[in-house]
Design an enzyme around this catalytic site. Structure first.
Site, PDB file in Angstrom:
ATOM      1  N   GLY A  84       0.790  -1.237   0.000  1.00  0.00           N
ATOM      2  CA  GLY A  84       0.000   0.000   0.000  1.00  0.00           C
ATOM      3  C   GLY A  84       0.816   1.278   0.000  1.00  0.00           C
ATOM      4  O   GLY A  84       0.346   2.314   0.455  1.00  0.00           O
ATOM      5  N   GLN A 134       9.155   2.738  -7.980  1.00  0.00           N
ATOM      6  CA  GLN A 134       8.173   3.102  -6.940  1.00  0.00           C
ATOM      7  C   GLN A 134       8.263   4.580  -6.566  1.00  0.00           C
ATOM      8  O   GLN A 134       7.235   5.217  -6.332  1.00  0.00           O
ATOM      9  CB  GLN A 134       8.355   2.226  -5.711  1.00  0.00           C
ATOM     10  CG  GLN A 134       7.700   0.850  -5.908  1.00  0.00           C
ATOM     11  CD  GLN A 134       6.620   0.564  -4.863  1.00  0.00           C
ATOM     12  OE1 GLN A 134       6.894   0.660  -3.683  1.00  0.00           O
ATOM     13  NE2 GLN A 134       5.426   0.219  -5.298  1.00  0.00           N
ATOM     14  N   HIS A 147       0.680   0.938 -13.181  1.00  0.00           N
ATOM     15  CA  HIS A 147       1.354  -0.284 -13.632  1.00  0.00           C
ATOM     16  C   HIS A 147       2.858  -0.005 -13.720  1.00  0.00           C
ATOM     17  O   HIS A 147       3.261   1.032 -14.249  1.00  0.00           O
ATOM     18  CB  HIS A 147       0.812  -0.698 -15.001  1.00  0.00           C
ATOM     19  CG  HIS A 147       1.438  -1.941 -15.520  1.00  0.00           C
ATOM     20  ND1 HIS A 147       1.070  -3.198 -15.070  1.00  0.00           N
ATOM     21  CD2 HIS A 147       2.434  -2.134 -16.418  1.00  0.00           C
ATOM     22  CE1 HIS A 147       1.817  -4.105 -15.680  1.00  0.00           C
ATOM     23  NE2 HIS A 147       2.638  -3.483 -16.503  1.00  0.00           N
ATOM     24  N   MET A 176      -4.470  -7.089  -6.715  1.00  0.00           N
ATOM     25  CA  MET A 176      -4.010  -8.230  -7.507  1.00  0.00           C
ATOM     26  C   MET A 176      -5.144  -9.158  -7.949  1.00  0.00           C
ATOM     27  O   MET A 176      -4.937 -10.357  -8.072  1.00  0.00           O
ATOM     28  CB  MET A 176      -2.956  -9.017  -6.716  1.00  0.00           C
ATOM     29  CG  MET A 176      -1.724  -8.200  -6.363  1.00  0.00           C
ATOM     30  SD  MET A 176      -0.919  -7.476  -7.810  1.00  0.00           S
ATOM     31  CE  MET A 176      -0.147  -8.948  -8.480  1.00  0.00           C
ATOM     32  N   ASN A 201      -5.533   2.904 -12.811  1.00  0.00           N
ATOM     33  CA  ASN A 201      -4.592   1.885 -12.319  1.00  0.00           C
ATOM     34  C   ASN A 201      -3.181   2.426 -12.474  1.00  0.00           C
ATOM     35  O   ASN A 201      -2.918   3.280 -13.315  1.00  0.00           O
ATOM     36  CB  ASN A 201      -4.732   0.600 -13.148  1.00  0.00           C
ATOM     37  CG  ASN A 201      -3.819  -0.505 -12.646  1.00  0.00           C
ATOM     38  OD1 ASN A 201      -3.695  -0.721 -11.439  1.00  0.00           O
ATOM     39  ND2 ASN A 201      -3.158  -1.200 -13.560  1.00  0.00           N
ATOM     40  N   GLU A 209       6.328   6.240  -9.055  1.00  0.00           N
ATOM     41  CA  GLU A 209       4.890   5.958  -8.868  1.00  0.00           C
ATOM     42  C   GLU A 209       4.292   6.926  -7.861  1.00  0.00           C
ATOM     43  O   GLU A 209       3.175   7.423  -8.039  1.00  0.00           O
ATOM     44  CB  GLU A 209       4.685   4.522  -8.379  1.00  0.00           C
ATOM     45  CG  GLU A 209       5.001   3.484  -9.427  1.00  0.00           C
ATOM     46  CD  GLU A 209       4.688   2.060  -8.990  1.00  0.00           C
ATOM     47  OE1 GLU A 209       4.653   1.190  -9.850  1.00  0.00           O
ATOM     48  OE2 GLU A 209       4.472   1.827  -7.779  1.00  0.00           O
ATOM     49  N   LEU A 212      -6.639  -6.123 -20.061  1.00  0.00           N
ATOM     50  CA  LEU A 212      -5.700  -5.925 -18.954  1.00  0.00           C
ATOM     51  C   LEU A 212      -4.541  -4.982 -19.337  1.00  0.00           C
ATOM     52  O   LEU A 212      -3.867  -5.202 -20.348  1.00  0.00           O
ATOM     53  CB  LEU A 212      -5.130  -7.291 -18.531  1.00  0.00           C
ATOM     54  CG  LEU A 212      -4.380  -7.318 -17.202  1.00  0.00           C
ATOM     55  CD1 LEU A 212      -5.325  -7.111 -16.027  1.00  0.00           C
ATOM     56  CD2 LEU A 212      -3.621  -8.636 -17.051  1.00  0.00           C
ATOM     57  N   ARG A 239     -15.592 -13.760 -10.418  1.00  0.00           N
ATOM     58  CA  ARG A 239     -15.224 -12.359 -10.670  1.00  0.00           C
ATOM     59  C   ARG A 239     -16.415 -11.414 -10.612  1.00  0.00           C
ATOM     60  O   ARG A 239     -16.298 -10.287 -10.137  1.00  0.00           O
ATOM     61  CB  ARG A 239     -14.576 -12.234 -12.051  1.00  0.00           C
ATOM     62  CG  ARG A 239     -13.157 -12.681 -12.030  1.00  0.00           C
ATOM     63  CD  ARG A 239     -12.507 -12.365 -13.358  1.00  0.00           C
ATOM     64  NE  ARG A 239     -11.269 -13.107 -13.465  1.00  0.00           N
ATOM     65  CZ  ARG A 239     -10.649 -13.369 -14.593  1.00  0.00           C
ATOM     66  NH1 ARG A 239     -11.142 -12.942 -15.729  1.00  0.00           N
ATOM     67  NH2 ARG A 239      -9.522 -14.030 -14.593  1.00  0.00           N
ATOM     68  N   LEU A 259     -10.538  -7.762 -12.551  1.00  0.00           N
ATOM     69  CA  LEU A 259     -11.898  -7.249 -12.380  1.00  0.00           C
ATOM     70  C   LEU A 259     -12.760  -7.633 -13.585  1.00  0.00           C
ATOM     71  O   LEU A 259     -12.292  -7.586 -14.721  1.00  0.00           O
ATOM     72  CB  LEU A 259     -11.831  -5.731 -12.223  1.00  0.00           C
ATOM     73  CG  LEU A 259     -11.072  -5.303 -10.958  1.00  0.00           C
ATOM     74  CD1 LEU A 259     -10.643  -3.846 -11.054  1.00  0.00           C
ATOM     75  CD2 LEU A 259     -11.932  -5.530  -9.725  1.00  0.00           C
TER      76      LEU A 259
HETATM   77  C1  GRF Z   1       3.153  -1.070  -7.645  1.00  0.00           C
HETATM   78  O1  GRF Z   1       4.416  -1.338  -8.150  1.00  0.00           O
HETATM   79  C2  GRF Z   1       2.176  -0.882  -8.755  1.00  0.00           C
HETATM   80  O2  GRF Z   1       2.745  -0.393  -9.924  1.00  0.00           O
HETATM   81  C3  GRF Z   1       1.659  -2.268  -8.995  1.00  0.00           C
HETATM   82  O3  GRF Z   1       1.628  -2.858  -7.719  1.00  0.00           O
HETATM   83  C4  GRF Z   1       2.592  -2.250  -6.885  1.00  0.00           C
HETATM   84  C5  GRF Z   1       1.889  -1.844  -5.629  1.00  0.00           C
HETATM   85  O4  GRF Z   1       2.799  -1.414  -4.655  1.00  0.00           O
HETATM   86  N1  GRF Z   1       0.384  -2.216  -9.651  1.00  0.00           N
HETATM   87  P1  GRF Z   1       2.278  -0.761  -3.311  1.00  0.00           P
HETATM   88  O5  GRF Z   1       1.378  -1.796  -2.625  1.00  0.00           O
HETATM   89  O6  GRF Z   1       1.530   0.477  -3.643  1.00  0.00           O
HETATM   90  O7  GRF Z   1       3.499  -0.494  -2.502  1.00  0.00           O
END
Ligand code: GRF
Length: 215
Positions: free
Chosen positions: A15, A174, A112, A93, A110, A177, A147, A68, A96
């Site tokens: 998270g 990350q 990725h 994970m 999302n 992200e 997907l 699903r 959907l």
């Molecule tokens: C991330 O790397 C994201 O790109 C992928 O899952 C991971 C989730 O990481 N979809 P976190 O749980 O937010 O640390």
């Protein structure tokens, strides 16, 4: 916050993206609020962390099942109970079902860990190294039935360095992200980002290529 867009974050594990979004809300970077954090995994570290922060946190009930459509209905029930206007998948994970995706189309994002359309699916860092890619990163995109294939909104890019490993790439991706997801959710909450006729729209124009952050 008055008038703040309620959004949900769906997680299965650590998270860290959920936390980056929650922090961005606290810092006033997103004109929204985390309405609920939902996990399919009762033991997800992110769920405990969300509760520690005082956020509503729920486990979706059909987590053990493989149906699903039932998962989608259970999720929608929770999301509607919390009045979520946007759903941010952040390491959720589970696949959907099409009904869920249709229902939330244009309100479902999302993140990725690759530069989509390259490397859909799992183990992206390993595949980037195996392919000898010079560039890697992450993508926030609208979710469609296929997907990891919906319209991309923003990408965080980095140069792969000699000596990079899956772990080093994962750590650097990350970091990106945690920059790009709050930015995209902030645009949505601020009314700048939307969806029209199957395209991502930013400031009233279709995004033909994603916004780029980094290398
Ligand atoms: C991330 O790397 C994201 O790109 C992928 O899952 C991971 C989730 O990481 N979809 P976190 O749980 O937010 O640390």
């Amino acid at each position: 916050m008055q008038g703040a867009l309620p959004f949900a974050v769906l997680i299965s594990g650590r998270g860290s993206n959920m936390l980056a979004l929650a922090r961005a809300v606290d810092e006033g970077l997103i004109a929204g609020r985390v309405a609920v954090v939902i996990s399919d995994q009762p033991q997800a570290a992110g769920l405990a962390e969300a509760r520690r922060r005082g956020l509503a946190a729920e486990v979706v009930e059909t987590a053990g099942g493989t149906d699903r459509a039932a998962l989608g209905h259970a999720l929608t029930a929770i999301l509607e109970r919390h009045d979520a206007k946007l759903v941010a998948l952040a390491g959720f994970m589970r696949i959907l079902d099409a009904g869920f995706v249709r229902h939330w189309q244009g309100r479902l994002l999302n993140i990725h860990p690759s530069l989509l359309p390259a490397h859909r699916g799992l183990h992206t860092h390993r595949r980037v190294l195996a392919a000898g890619d010079a560039l890697h990163g992450c993508t926030v995109h609208f979710v469609t039935a296929e997907l990891d294939a919906g319209p991309a909104v923003i990408q965080g890019r980095l140069a792969v360095q000699p000596g990079d490993t899956e772990d080093s790439l994962s750590a650097r991706v990350q970091q990106l992200e945690h920059i790009i997801y709050p930015r995209a959710v902030g645009w949505f909450a601020g009314g700048r980002l939307g969806w029209k006729d199957g395209a991502a729209m930013l400031d009233g124009r279709p995004l033909t290529t994603p916004v780029i952050e980094g290398a």
